[in-house]
Design an enzyme around this catalytic site. Structure first.
Site, PDB file in Angstrom:
ATOM      1  N   CYS A  50      -6.105 -19.543   2.738  1.00 28.46           N
ATOM      2  CA  CYS A  50      -6.557 -20.250   3.576  1.00 28.46           C
ATOM      3  C   CYS A  50      -8.188 -19.432   4.281  1.00 28.46           C
ATOM      4  O   CYS A  50      -8.911 -18.980   4.768  1.00 28.46           O
ATOM      5  CB  CYS A  50      -6.328 -21.177   4.909  1.00 28.46           C
ATOM      6  SG  CYS A  50      -5.781 -20.099   5.979  1.00 28.46           S
ATOM      7  N   ASN A  51      -7.276 -17.649   4.735  1.00 30.35           N
ATOM      8  CA  ASN A  51      -8.371 -17.158   5.629  1.00 30.35           C
ATOM      9  C   ASN A  51      -8.720 -15.782   4.604  1.00 30.35           C
ATOM     10  O   ASN A  51      -9.631 -14.862   5.169  1.00 30.35           O
ATOM     11  CB  ASN A  51      -7.172 -16.316   6.509  1.00 30.35           C
ATOM     12  CG  ASN A  51      -6.884 -17.020   7.400  1.00 30.35           C
ATOM     13  OD1 ASN A  51      -7.720 -17.892   8.341  1.00 30.35           O
ATOM     14  ND2 ASN A  51      -4.960 -17.132   8.328  1.00 30.35           N
ATOM     15  N   GLU A 110       1.808 -11.521  10.461  1.00 32.39           N
ATOM     16  CA  GLU A 110       2.859 -12.414  10.005  1.00 32.39           C
ATOM     17  C   GLU A 110       2.821 -12.440   9.154  1.00 32.39           C
ATOM     18  O   GLU A 110       2.178 -11.383   7.918  1.00 32.39           O
ATOM     19  CB  GLU A 110       0.827 -13.777   9.906  1.00 32.39           C
ATOM     20  CG  GLU A 110       0.092 -13.535   9.212  1.00 32.39           C
ATOM     21  CD  GLU A 110       0.036 -14.064   7.573  1.00 32.39           C
ATOM     22  OE1 GLU A 110       1.336 -14.880   7.704  1.00 32.39           O
ATOM     23  OE2 GLU A 110      -0.488 -14.043   7.130  1.00 32.39           O
ATOM     24  N   PRO A 111       3.741 -12.924   8.010  1.00 30.94           N
ATOM     25  CA  PRO A 111       4.531 -12.467   7.088  1.00 30.94           C
ATOM     26  C   PRO A 111       4.784 -12.667   6.043  1.00 30.94           C
ATOM     27  O   PRO A 111       4.351 -12.486   4.633  1.00 30.94           O
ATOM     28  CB  PRO A 111       6.187 -12.395   7.340  1.00 30.94           C
ATOM     29  CG  PRO A 111       6.271 -13.622   8.621  1.00 30.94           C
ATOM     30  CD  PRO A 111       4.918 -13.425   9.458  1.00 30.94           C
ATOM     31  N   GLN A 116       2.839 -13.634  -0.364  1.00 23.19           N
ATOM     32  CA  GLN A 116       1.312 -14.134  -1.048  1.00 23.19           C
ATOM     33  C   GLN A 116       0.534 -13.670  -2.167  1.00 23.19           C
ATOM     34  O   GLN A 116      -0.091 -13.027  -3.446  1.00 23.19           O
ATOM     35  CB  GLN A 116      -0.185 -14.723   0.304  1.00 23.19           C
ATOM     36  CG  GLN A 116       0.564 -16.197   0.497  1.00 23.19           C
ATOM     37  CD  GLN A 116      -0.393 -16.730   1.643  1.00 23.19           C
ATOM     38  OE1 GLN A 116      -1.272 -15.875   2.177  1.00 23.19           O
ATOM     39  NE2 GLN A 116      -0.430 -17.307   2.562  1.00 23.19           N
ATOM     40  N   GLY A 187       2.862 -34.542  15.920  1.00 23.80           N
ATOM     41  CA  GLY A 187       1.988 -33.694  15.378  1.00 23.80           C
ATOM     42  C   GLY A 187       1.995 -32.946  14.984  1.00 23.80           C
ATOM     43  O   GLY A 187       2.948 -32.522  13.845  1.00 23.80           O
ATOM     44  N   MET A 189       1.481 -29.542  15.873  1.00 23.81           N
ATOM     45  CA  MET A 189       2.378 -28.626  16.992  1.00 23.81           C
ATOM     46  C   MET A 189       3.678 -28.868  16.603  1.00 23.81           C
ATOM     47  O   MET A 189       4.509 -28.017  15.992  1.00 23.81           O
ATOM     48  CB  MET A 189       2.300 -28.753  18.753  1.00 23.81           C
ATOM     49  CG  MET A 189       3.147 -27.803  19.518  1.00 23.81           C
ATOM     50  SD  MET A 189       2.250 -26.026  18.700  1.00 23.81           S
ATOM     51  CE  MET A 189       0.661 -26.066  19.917  1.00 23.81           C
ATOM     52  N   ASN A 190       4.537 -29.921  16.642  1.00 22.11           N
ATOM     53  CA  ASN A 190       5.425 -29.977  16.433  1.00 22.11           C
ATOM     54  C   ASN A 190       6.136 -30.015  14.705  1.00 22.11           C
ATOM     55  O   ASN A 190       7.503 -29.089  14.320  1.00 22.11           O
ATOM     56  CB  ASN A 190       6.201 -31.546  16.600  1.00 22.11           C
ATOM     57  CG  ASN A 190       7.234 -31.460  18.004  1.00 22.11           C
ATOM     58  OD1 ASN A 190       7.353 -30.155  18.389  1.00 22.11           O
ATOM     59  ND2 ASN A 190       7.482 -32.492  18.452  1.00 22.11           N
TER      60      ASN A 190
END
Length: 430
Positions: A50-51, A110-111, A116, A187, A189-190
Site C-alpha cells: 500500500c505504501n 515496522e516488521p 512482503q 471500528g 482502531m479496535n
C-alpha cells in the site's frame, strides 16, 4: 549488468498514483511469467504494497524498468518521471536493505515489510525471473534485516495504538495464551488492537458492537487465529467479568462503562486484575475505575506519550541501524567483486592452459621431427612466455595512455608487489 531499484513510495507519490502502479499477486504473477521470456528485462523482483511499488532488476538500462512500469499499468511515463526514484548498484543494494529492515517505512521499524519483500521474491522465483546473482542480493538483504532486528532497537518499541495495547497486555499478564479480550466497538482502531492481540496468541476475543454486520466482519478477519464470540451491545455490563483485557473505542458522546459495572465485574472475577484501555475521545470508561484495586486503566494520552517516547527511541536506534546497513552493503559489494574476479581468473587460466597445450603440441611435433631437445625447449619457453605476457603488456600500455595517470601507477605498484612476493625465498622444512 547493473543492479537497479526503481519505484515510488509514500514519500514521493500520492495515494492516487501509488494505486495506479500497484499490483496484486495474481496479476503480477501473470506479468512476470510473460516477462521471463524477454531477454532485455527478465531478471526482476517487484515489491508492491500500500505504501510502495518498486522494481528491483539486473539489467543494462534502467529506462527498460520505467517503460515496463508505465506500460503494464497503462499510464504515461511523464506521469511517473517526477515521482520515481532510481538507484544503481551500491545505492540500490543499500536501498533494498533499508526497505527490508523497515528503515524506509511509513512507520519506522515496522516488521511486516520484510515478509512482503520475501513474498515478492518467492513470487518472482515461481515466475522464473530471478537469477542467482539477483537472488544472492535479496538473501543478503534478508540477512541485513535480521541483523538490524536482533542487534538494534529499531523495531522493539511500540509505535502504534494497536501494538501498544498488545504490549501493555504482555506487561500486565505473563501468559497471553490464557487471556480473554473484549473489544467494545469494532471500528478501525479496535480492529487493529484485535489483530495485534490475536497475533500475540490470546485465548479468546469477545466483540461487543452495536452493528452485528461490522462485528461479524471483524470476526472473519481474526477467526483464523483466535476463538471469537460476538455479543449484543446491551449485554456489555453483564459480560465484563469475563474479560481480562477490555479495549473500548465507541465514538459515543457518553460513557458506556461505569464505575459500578467494573466494581461488580471485579467481584465476580474474585478480584483478579483487569486491564482497561480507553481509546475513545470523549472517554468511554469512567475515570474513577482507576481507584479500584486490581484495575489498570490507560487512556489515549497515556498511550500516546508511550508511543512518542518509543518513536524517539526507534529514531535513535535507526542511526545505528543505518550504519550497520551501510557496512553490510559494502560487504556484499566486496563479495560480488571477489566473485567477478574469480570468474575472470578462471577464464584467464583456461586461456593460459589452452596456450600451453598448443605450444606443447608444437614442441612434441618438433621433437618427433628430430629437432634438438635443447632448442625445442628454448623455443617452447620463449613462445609461451611471450603469449602469457601479451595480455598484461596490452593492459600496461593502455594504462600508460589513460587520462588518469594514477591508473598506471596503481597497476605498476600492484605488479611490483607481485614481483617482490615472487622474489622472496620460500620457507622449506628442515
Amino acid at each position: 549488468m547493473s543492479f537497479f531499484a526503481l519505484g515510488v513510495n509514500h514519500q514521493t507519490a500520492s495515494v492516487e498514483l501509488r494505486e495506479q502502479v500497484a499490483f496484486n499477486a495474481e496479476r503480477l504473477r501473470d506479468l512476470l511469467t510473460q516477462q521471463h521470456r524477454h531477454a532485455d528485462l527478465n531478471d526482476m523482483v517487484v515489491v508492491s504494497t500500500c505504501n510502495r511499488t518498486e522494481v528491483y532488476a539486473m539489467t543494462e538500462h534502467a529506462d527498460l524498468i520505467l517503460n515496463w512500469l508505465a506500460e503494464t499499468n497503462g499510464i504515461e511515463i511523464k506521469q511517473l518521471l517526477h515521482h520515481v526514484y532510481r538507484y544503481q548498484d551500491a545505492q540500490a543494494v543499500t536501498h533494498l536493505m533499508r526497505v527490508a529492515s523497515g528503515l524506509d517505512s511509513l512507520m519506522l521499524g515496522e516488521p511486516q515489510i520484510l515478509g512482503q519483500v520475501k513474498s515478492a521474491l518467492a513470487l518472482s522465483k515461481d515466475a522464473q525471473t530471478v537469477s542467482s546473482d539477483l537472488n544472492r542480493i535479496f538473501e543478503y538483504a534478508f540477512y541485513a534485516a535480521k541483523r538490524v532486528r536482533s542487534e538494534t532497537a529499531v523495531g522493539s518499541h511500540a509505535v502504534s495504538m494497536g501494538y501498544a495495547v498488545a504490549q501493555l497486555a504482555l506487561q500486565v499478564f505473563s501468559q497471553p495464551e490464557k487471556l480473554t479480550v473484549m473489544m467494545v466497538a469494532a471500528g478501525e482502531m479496535n480492529t487493529l488492537v484485535a489483530k495485534h492481540l490475536a497475533e500475540m496468541g490470546v485465548a479468546k476475543v469477545i466483540i461487543c458492537n452495536r452493528s452485528q454486520a461490522r462485528a461479524e466482519q471483524l470476526s472473519q478477519e481474526i477467526a483464523h487465529q483466535v476463538e471469537v464470540e460476538i455479543i449484543a451491545f446491551d449485554q456489555l455490563a453483564d459480560n465484563l467479568h469475563r474479560a481480562d483485557v477490555v479495549s473500548s473505542c465507541t465514538g459515543s458522546l457518553h460513557q458506556v462503562i461505569f464505575y459500578q459495572d467494573i466494581k461488580a465485574a471485579l467481584k465476580k472475577r474474585r478480584y483478579n486484575q483487569m486491564l482497561l484501555v480507553d481509546l475513545a475521545v470523549p472517554r468511554d470508561i469512567d475515570p474513577k475505575v482507576e481507584t479500584l484495586d486490581g484495575v489498570y486503566l490507560y487512556g489515549v494520552d497515556d498511550l500516546q506519550s508511550v508511543i512518542d517516547e518509543n518513536l524517539a527511541q526507534r529514531r535513535q536506534a535507526a542511526v545505528e541501524a543505518e550504519v550497520m546497513v551501510s557496512q553490510l552493503a559494502s560487504q556484499l559489494l566486496t563479495q560480488q567483486k571477489i566473485l567477478q574476479a574469480g570468474s575472470t581468473i578462471h577464464a584467464y587460466r583456461a586461456h593460459s592452459e589452452q596456450q600451453q597445450q598448443l605450444e606443447l603440441g608444437k614442441a612434441l611435433a618438433d621433437l618427433q621431427k628430430g629437432q634438438a631437445p635443447e632448442e625445442v625447449m628454448t623455443q617452447l619457453a620463449h613462445r609461451l612466455t611471450k603469449k602469457l605476457m601479451h595480455p598484461t603488456s596490452i593492459l600496461l600500455r593502455e594504462a600508460a595512455q589513460h587520462e588518469h595517470p594514477d591508473y598506471f601507477e596503481w597497476m605498476k605498484n600492484q605488479l611490483n608487489d607481485v614481483f617482490e612476493h615472487e622474489r622472496k625465498p620460500k620457507n622449506t622444512a628442515d
